[in-house]
Design a protein around this motif. Structure first.
Motif, PDB file in Angstrom:
ATOM      1  N   LEU A  75       0.830  -1.213   0.000  1.00  3.87           N
ATOM      2  CA  LEU A  75       0.000   0.000   0.000  1.00  3.87           C
ATOM      3  C   LEU A  75       0.856   1.250   0.000  1.00  3.87           C
ATOM      4  CD1 LEU A  75      -2.422  -1.200   2.800  1.00  3.87           C
ATOM      5  CD2 LEU A  75      -3.042  -0.899   0.393  1.00  3.87           C
ATOM      6  N   ASN A  76       0.321   2.299  -0.609  1.00  2.00           N
ATOM      7  CA  ASN A  76       0.993   3.591  -0.510  1.00  2.00           C
ATOM      8  C   ASN A  76       0.711   4.167   0.869  1.00  2.00           C
ATOM      9  OD1 ASN A  76       1.832   3.553  -3.173  1.00  2.00           O
ATOM     10  ND2 ASN A  76      -0.122   4.391  -3.876  1.00  2.00           N
ATOM     11  N   VAL A  77       1.732   4.718   1.465  1.00  2.00           N
ATOM     12  CA  VAL A  77       1.519   5.407   2.728  1.00  2.00           C
ATOM     13  C   VAL A  77       1.782   6.885   2.457  1.00  2.00           C
ATOM     14  CG1 VAL A  77       2.204   5.581   5.139  1.00  2.00           C
ATOM     15  CG2 VAL A  77       2.250   3.368   4.002  1.00  2.00           C
ATOM     16  N   PRO A  78       0.719   7.694   2.370  1.00  2.00           N
ATOM     17  CA  PRO A  78       0.921   9.099   1.996  1.00  2.00           C
ATOM     18  C   PRO A  78       1.818   9.813   3.000  1.00  2.00           C
ATOM     19  CG  PRO A  78      -1.372   8.690   2.671  1.00  2.00           C
ATOM     20  CD  PRO A  78      -0.677   7.380   2.638  1.00  2.00           C
ATOM     21  N   THR A  79       2.789  10.554   2.483  1.00  2.23           N
ATOM     22  CA  THR A  79       3.673  11.283   3.387  1.00  2.23           C
ATOM     23  C   THR A  79       3.118  12.683   3.651  1.00  2.23           C
ATOM     24  OG1 THR A  79       4.975  11.702   1.405  1.00  2.23           O
ATOM     25  CG2 THR A  79       5.857  10.100   2.957  1.00  2.23           C
ATOM     26  N   GLU A  80       2.470  13.244   2.621  1.00  5.16           N
ATOM     27  CA  GLU A  80       1.840  14.559   2.799  1.00  5.16           C
ATOM     28  C   GLU A  80       0.469  14.318   3.417  1.00  5.16           C
ATOM     29  OE1 GLU A  80       2.797  17.828   1.556  1.00  5.16           O
ATOM     30  OE2 GLU A  80       4.768  16.836   1.624  1.00  5.16           O
ATOM     31  N   LYS A  81       0.304  14.757   4.627  1.00  7.13           N
ATOM     32  CA  LYS A  81      -0.990  14.517   5.279  1.00  7.13           C
ATOM     33  C   LYS A  81      -1.616  15.844   5.684  1.00  7.13           C
ATOM     34  CE  LYS A  81      -0.314   9.878   7.075  1.00  7.13           C
ATOM     35  NZ  LYS A  81       1.013   9.407   7.415  1.00  7.13           N
ATOM     36  N   ASN A  82      -2.946  15.903   5.580  1.00  4.74           N
ATOM     37  CA  ASN A  82      -3.639  17.059   6.121  1.00  4.74           C
ATOM     38  C   ASN A  82      -4.064  16.709   7.532  1.00  4.74           C
ATOM     39  OD1 ASN A  82      -3.572  18.602   3.718  1.00  4.74           O
ATOM     40  ND2 ASN A  82      -5.184  17.257   2.913  1.00  4.74           N
ATOM     41  N   TYR A  83      -3.548  17.454   8.469  1.00  2.00           N
ATOM     42  CA  TYR A  83      -3.845  17.108   9.852  1.00  2.00           C
ATOM     43  C   TYR A  83      -5.098  17.813  10.353  1.00  2.00           C
ATOM     44  CZ  TYR A  83       0.566  14.725   9.887  1.00  2.00           C
ATOM     45  OH  TYR A  83       1.584  13.856   9.599  1.00  2.00           O
ATOM     46  N   VAL A  84      -5.804  17.132  11.218  1.00  2.00           N
ATOM     47  CA  VAL A  84      -7.046  17.636  11.794  1.00  2.00           C
ATOM     48  C   VAL A  84      -6.920  17.468  13.304  1.00  2.00           C
ATOM     49  CG1 VAL A  84      -9.529  17.162  12.014  1.00  2.00           C
ATOM     50  CG2 VAL A  84      -8.428  16.988   9.771  1.00  2.00           C
ATOM     51  N   THR A  85      -7.277  18.509  14.046  1.00  3.86           N
ATOM     52  CA  THR A  85      -7.235  18.387  15.509  1.00  3.86           C
ATOM     53  C   THR A  85      -8.647  18.305  16.046  1.00  3.86           C
ATOM     54  OG1 THR A  85      -5.217  19.673  15.553  1.00  3.86           O
ATOM     55  CG2 THR A  85      -6.379  19.450  17.640  1.00  3.86           C
ATOM     56  N   PHE A  86      -8.884  17.311  16.871  1.00  3.19           N
ATOM     57  CA  PHE A  86     -10.176  17.231  17.551  1.00  3.19           C
ATOM     58  C   PHE A  86      -9.890  16.982  19.033  1.00  3.19           C
ATOM     59  CE2 PHE A  86     -10.752  12.567  18.192  1.00  3.19           C
ATOM     60  CZ  PHE A  86      -9.669  12.104  17.457  1.00  3.19           C
ATOM     61  N   TYR A  87     -10.927  16.849  19.817  1.00  4.75           N
ATOM     62  CA  TYR A  87     -10.723  16.690  21.256  1.00  4.75           C
ATOM     63  C   TYR A  87     -11.320  15.382  21.728  1.00  4.75           C
ATOM     64  CZ  TYR A  87      -9.402  21.519  20.976  1.00  4.75           C
ATOM     65  OH  TYR A  87      -8.753  22.669  20.630  1.00  4.75           O
ATOM     66  N   PHE A  88     -10.551  14.649  22.538  1.00  6.43           N
ATOM     67  CA  PHE A  88     -11.073  13.433  23.152  1.00  6.43           C
ATOM     68  C   PHE A  88     -10.935  13.631  24.653  1.00  6.43           C
ATOM     69  CE2 PHE A  88     -10.389   8.901  24.543  1.00  6.43           C
ATOM     70  CZ  PHE A  88     -11.706   8.515  24.341  1.00  6.43           C
ATOM     71  N   GLU A  89     -12.056  13.600  25.340  1.00  6.62           N
ATOM     72  CA  GLU A  89     -12.059  13.864  26.778  1.00  6.62           C
ATOM     73  C   GLU A  89     -11.339  15.189  27.065  1.00  6.62           C
ATOM     74  OE1 GLU A  89     -14.505  11.439  27.593  1.00  6.62           O
ATOM     75  OE2 GLU A  89     -13.396  11.354  29.467  1.00  6.62           O
ATOM     76  N   ASP A  90     -11.626  16.188  26.250  1.00  6.41           N
ATOM     77  CA  ASP A  90     -11.074  17.552  26.371  1.00  6.41           C
ATOM     78  C   ASP A  90      -9.576  17.667  26.100  1.00  6.41           C
ATOM     79  OD1 ASP A  90     -13.596  18.632  26.939  1.00  6.41           O
ATOM     80  OD2 ASP A  90     -13.398  18.071  29.058  1.00  6.41           O
ATOM     81  N   GLN A  91      -8.940  16.556  25.678  1.00  7.46           N
ATOM     82  CA  GLN A  91      -7.521  16.647  25.297  1.00  7.46           C
ATOM     83  C   GLN A  91      -7.434  16.785  23.785  1.00  7.46           C
ATOM     84  OE1 GLN A  91      -4.666  13.570  26.522  1.00  7.46           O
ATOM     85  NE2 GLN A  91      -6.284  12.833  27.870  1.00  7.46           N
ATOM     86  N   PRO A  92      -6.597  17.686  23.276  1.00  4.42           N
ATOM     87  CA  PRO A  92      -6.462  17.755  21.813  1.00  4.42           C
ATOM     88  C   PRO A  92      -5.794  16.496  21.262  1.00  4.42           C
ATOM     89  CG  PRO A  92      -4.964  19.289  22.884  1.00  4.42           C
ATOM     90  CD  PRO A  92      -5.769  18.663  23.976  1.00  4.42           C
ATOM     91  N   VAL A  93      -6.332  15.958  20.170  1.00  3.32           N
ATOM     92  CA  VAL A  93      -5.798  14.763  19.522  1.00  3.32           C
ATOM     93  C   VAL A  93      -5.608  15.096  18.047  1.00  3.32           C
ATOM     94  CG1 VAL A  93      -6.241  12.344  18.919  1.00  3.32           C
ATOM     95  CG2 VAL A  93      -6.998  13.222  21.131  1.00  3.32           C
ATOM     96  N   CYS A  94      -4.465  14.657  17.510  1.00  2.00           N
ATOM     97  CA  CYS A  94      -4.181  14.967  16.107  1.00  2.00           C
ATOM     98  C   CYS A  94      -4.464  13.747  15.231  1.00  2.00           C
ATOM     99  CB  CYS A  94      -2.721  15.375  15.991  1.00  2.00           C
ATOM    100  SG  CYS A  94      -2.277  15.785  14.323  1.00  2.00           S
TER     101      CYS A  94
END
Lengths: 102, 618
Positions: free
Chosen positions: A9-28
Motif C-alpha cells: 500500500l501507498n503510505v501518503p507522506t503529505e498529510k492534512n492534519y485535523v485536531t479534535f478533542y477526546f475527553e477535552d484533550q487535543p488529539v491529532c
C-alpha cells in the motif's frame, strides 16, 4: 500506531492534519481518519464504559457491532468507527447508554 | 419528498457494484439506479484486501482486492449510477424505504421498482472470559484499520481461527510490521486454503490446531491471552493452558449474513448452517420470494468475493430483464456457467450442500486432482509449483508466455508444468495469488532458490540470511544472490544461494536480526556504525569523533571512549597504547550557563547590578 512503510500500500507522506478533542484533550488525526482510527493511532484503546463499567473499544470497525459508541458534540451513540473526524470535534467517552441531551 | 428509482441497491461491495454494472449496462443508462452504502468509501470489504485474488482474469484474478474495488467503482460511476455513501437503509416498510444520511443528519424516503440487497455479512463473536476487553477485535476490523486507515491496533497479535480470513490477516499483519505470535484453530485441520496457510507457516507463525482461546488477560486493554488444547468435542483439556503475551486478539471465526433488511421486505428466510445461518430463500436467478427483491453476495450465503461478483451480475441482468422486457438470457447463462465452474471444487462443498437445501443443485468434480511429481531437469532454471489443493484459480496458466503451465481444463484443477517449454522467466511466480510458485536451479557449488517476496525491507544482493523451510524453521545459512523487482505487481522474487541439496526444502528466509549493540549511549552509535567508518579507512579516534559524533554527547565520552579504542585496536591490530587517545575537552559535565555567569558576577558587584537590571528591564 501508524504504519510508516508498507510493501503493497501507498503510505501518503503529505498529510492534512485535523485536531479534535477526546475527553477535552487535543488529539491529532489525518483528514482520512475516522474517530476510531485516530484514537487508536494515538494510543487510546478505551472509547467508553458500559453500564456495568466494563471498558469498551471498537470491535467490528464497519458500523455493525456498536461497541465503539462515543459522544460527539454532546450527541451520544455515535459509532466512532464510521464517523470521520472534523476539526474541533469534541468526542467524549460514552458511559452506558449515553446521557439524554435535555 | 419520496424519491422513486428504478433500482435501489443496498451495499457497494463486490455484489452490489457488479449488480449496478449489469443493470446500467443492460438498461443503457445508470439513471435511476442508486447504490446506498453505510461505509465512508465504496467497495465494501474489497477496500481492505491487499492480497491478489484467485479465479481467472475475467474476474480480476491476480489483481489485489482494493484495486478490484477501485476498478468496479470507476466502472459504476462511468455508467452514471449514483453511489450514496455514509447512508444506511434503516427500514423497508410497506409504503416506503427509509435511509438515514449521516452526513446531513436527515432521513430520506425512497421507493424502488426493484431492490437488490447486497448487505453482506457481520463477523461472528466468540465466548471466552473477558471477550469484550478493548484489544479483542474482529479480523475484518483489524484489516480495516491497517489497510484502509494505515493504523495498527497493536504490536503483537494472537489470531483465533485458521480459515482464509484468519490466515490472510496474519500475513497482512506481518506485512504491516506487526508480530503474530500464533494462530489457534479449534478443529483438527486448517479451514482455509493450503497456499494461504503455507504463506504464514514459512514466516514462522505457528498454527496450533485443536486449540482455543480461554481468556483475554488485562484490565483496560488486552495484555495477553490464555489458550488451551481441546478434545474431540471442542472441550478445553485441563493442564494444557498456556499464556501468550500479546496486546491484541483477532477473532476470525466466521461470518453471518446481514438479513435484517431482506427480512423486512417480507422475503422468506431459511436456516441453512452451511450458508452461514439464516439466509433468504432465493432461486438460481437470485430472486427472493418477493417478486421485485433480489439478493447477492455474502447475504445470500457466506462465500467469497469472486462468486459475490458473479451473483451480482446474475441478479442485475435479471432485474434489467424485468425492467426493460428485453431478454438478457445469454448473459445470465454465461454467468451461471461461471458460477458452476467456480463451485466445482472441494472448498465449495459447504456452499453446494447449503444450496441443495434450497433446491439449487451445483455439480462437483471434473477437475484434475493429481499433483505433478516431475520436478524438471536438474541444472535448469525452472519454476516449481507447490499448489496442492483444487482451488478455482488459473493465473499461472494464463500468464505463462510459453504456455508451459495448464490447470487441465476446469479452473479448479491442480496446475502442471511442461518443463520442455518452461524458460525460467519467473512470470508465474510474480502472478500466483497464493505465492505458491518457486524457482530452483542446481549449480556447481550451490543451488538457487527463488521465493516470492511481499515484505519489507527488500534485501540487497549479498545479504547474509537464515534459510527457512516450509514451517519457517531455520535450516541453514545462505545469502541473497539477486532480487528480481516487480514494482508494478509488488511480488518480487528473491533468489537465494542455498547449500546443494537444499533446493527442495528452502522456501523462505529471515534477515539478520538488527539487535543493535550500542557503544555511545548519548548519541546512540552502534558497534556496527563504528566498524563501518573504520572500514572506510578512518582509524583515528579524533577523526571518528568528527564523523560519528561519538563521545560528543552530554557525558563527554565517559562510557564510550575506552570501548571505541578497543574496537579500533581490534580492527587495526594496533595495541591501545599506540592509538591516539584524543583530547579531553572541558567541561567534564554539562554546566548551566547561569552557574558560570553567577561565578563571574560574584567577582564584580558593579557588573552584577547592571546585568540584573538589564534582565529585569526586558
Amino acid at each position: 500506531m501508524r504504519i510508516k512503510d508498507h510493501p503493497i500500500l501507498n503510505v501518503p507522506t503529505e498529510k492534512n492534519y485535523v485536531t479534535f478533542y477526546f475527553e477535552d484533550q487535543p488529539v491529532c488525526g489525518t483528514a482520512d481518519d475516522t474517530i476510531a482510527s485516530a484514537l487508536i493511532a494515538n494510543g487510546f484503546d478505551v472509547f467508553g464504559f458500559t453500564e456495568h463499567n466494563h471498558p469498551r473499544g471498537f470491535f467490528c470497525a464497519i458500523g455493525k457491532c456498536s461497541a465503539c459508541l462515543v459522544e460527539v458534540d454532546g450527541v451520544p451513540n455515535v459509532r466512532a468507527c464510521i464517523t470521520p473526524i472534523r476539526e474541533g470535534m469534541r468526542v467524549k467517552m460514552q458511559r452506558g447508554r449515553g446521557k439524554p441531551k435535555w | 419528498m419520496v424519491r422513486h428509482v428504478k433500482a435501489l441497491i443496498v451495499g457497494s461491495g463486490p455484489a452490489g457494484l457488479t449488480g449496478a454494472i449489469a443493470i446500467a449496462e443492460s438498461v443503457g443508462s445508470g439513471e435511476e439506479v442508486v447504490i446506498i452504502d453505510e461505509g465512508i468509501e465504496p467497495g465494501g470489504q474489497l477496500s481492505k484486501q491487499t492480497h491478489k485474488f484467485f479465479g481467472h482474469e475475467g474476474f480480476y484474478a491476480s489483481t489485489r482486492g482494493f484495486e478490484i474495488g477501485n476498478l468496479l467503482v470507476k466502472k459504476v460511476k462511468s455508467l452514471g449510477v449514483e453511489i450514496i455513501q455514509q447512508s444506511t437503509v434503516t427500514g423497508i416498510y410497506e409504503d416506503v424505504i427509509t435511509v438515514y444520511d449521516r452526513v446531513n443528519n436527515i432521513v430520506h424516503e425512497y421507493l424502488a421498482d426493484y431492490l437488490l440487497i447486497a448487505s453482506g455479512a457481520t463477523e461472528r463473536f466468540l465466548t471466552f472470559k473477558n471477550n469484550t476487553l478493548p484489544g479483542v477485535y474482529g479480523a475484518g476490523a483489524v484489516q480495516t484499520l491497517m489497510n484502509q486507515y494505515r493504523v495498527l491496533p497493536g504490536e503483537s497479535f494472537l489470531i483465533v481461527g485458521a480459515g482464509n480470513i484468519g490466515l490472510i490477516v496474519a500475513y497482512q499483519l506481518v506485512q504491516a510490521g506487526a508480530q503474530v505470535k500464533a494462530i489457534v484453530e479449534a478443529s483438527s485441520r486448517v479451514g482455509g486454503y493450503a497456499v494461504h496457510a503455507n504463506k504464514v507457516k514459512r514466516l514462522g507463525i505457528p498454527i496450533l490446531l485443536r486449540h482455543t482461546i480461554l481468556e483475554a488477560i488485562g484490565k483496560d486493554k488486552v495484555q495477553g491471552a490464555v489458550v488451551a488444547g481441546v478434545d474431540e468435542r471442542f472441550k478445553p483439556i485441563p493442564g494444557t493452558e498456556k499464556e501468550f503475551v500479546v496486546d491484541a486478539i483477532c477473532l476470525a471465526v466466521g461470518l453471518q449474513p446481514n438479513v435484517e433488511l431482506v427480512a423486512q421486505t417480507g422475503a422468506k428466510l431459511v436456516y441453512i448452517p452451511e450458508l452461514g445461518g439464516y439466509v433468504p430463500l432465493r432461486d438460481e436467478n437470485m430472486k427472493t420470494t418477493v417478486h421485485n427483491v433480489f439478493v447477492a453476495g455474502d447475504l445470500s450465503g457466506i462465500e467469497e468475493a469472486t462468486t459475490a461478483m458473479i451473483e451480482g451480475y446474475i441478479a442485475g441482468y435479471n432485474i434489467a430483464q424485468e425492467l426493460t422486457g428485453k431478454s438478457f438470457e445469454d448473459k445470465i447463462e454465461k454467468m451461471k456457467r461461471e458460477l458452476e465452474e467456480f463451485r466445482r471444487g472441494p472448498f465449495s462443498k459447504k456452499v453446494r450442500d447449503g444450496l441443495r437445501k434450497m433446491g439449487i443443485v451445483f455439480p462437483e468434480g471434473g477437475y484434475r486432482e493429481e499433483q505433478q511429481t516431475d520436478r524438471g531437469p536438474v541444472g535448469k532454471l525452472r519454476a516449481i509449483i507447490e499448489c496442492p489443493e483444487a482451488i478455482p484459480c488459473n493465473p499461472c496458466e494464463t500468464s505463462c508466455p510459453t504456455g508451459a503451465i495448464n490447470v487441465g481444463g476446469n479452473i479448479n484443477g491442480i496446475p502442471q508444468i511442461d518443463y520442455s517449454k518452461c524458460i525460467g522467466c519467473g512470470v508465474c511466480v510474480m502472478k500466483c495469488p497464493g505465492l505458491a510458485i518457486f524457482m530452483i536451479q542446481e549449480k556447481e557449488e550451490y543451488s538457487l532458490v527463488g521465493v516470492p517476496y511481499e515484505l519489507l525491507p527488500v534485501p540487497t544482493n549479498g545479504t547474509k540470511v537464515k534459510l527457512l523451510n516450509f514451517e519457517g524453521k531455520e535450516i541453514a545459512n545462505g545469502e541473497v544472490d539477486h532480487v528480481v523487482l516487480n514494482n508494478k505487481g509488488k511480488t518480487h522474487i528473491v533468489f537465494l544461494r542455498v547449500p546443494k541439496g537444499y533446493e527442495d526444502v528452502v522456501r523462505s528466509f529471515r534477515l539478520p536480526e538488527k539487535a543493535e549493540e550500542f557503544i555511545c549511549r548519548c548519541e546512540e552509535i552502534t558497534k556496527e556504525d563504528i566498524e563501518r567508518v573504520i572500514d572506510m579507512g578512518i582509524t583515528d579516534y579524533e577523526e571518528l569523533r568528527r564523523v560519528l559524533r561519538i563521545g560528543m554527547g552530554p557525558c563527554g565520552g565517559k562510557t564510550c571512549r575506552s570501548l571505541t579504542l578497543q574496537i579500533i585496536s581490534e580492527k587495526t591490530g594496533r595495541p591501545i597504547s599506540e592509538i591516539q587517545l584524543g583530547a579531553y575537552r572541558p567541561p567534564t559535565m554539562p554546566t548551566p550557563f547561569e552557574a558560570v555567569v553567577k561565578s563571574a558576577l560574584s567577582e564584580n558587584d558593579e557588573v552584577s547590578e547592571n546585568i540584573q537590571g538589564g534582565i529585569e528591564n526586558e
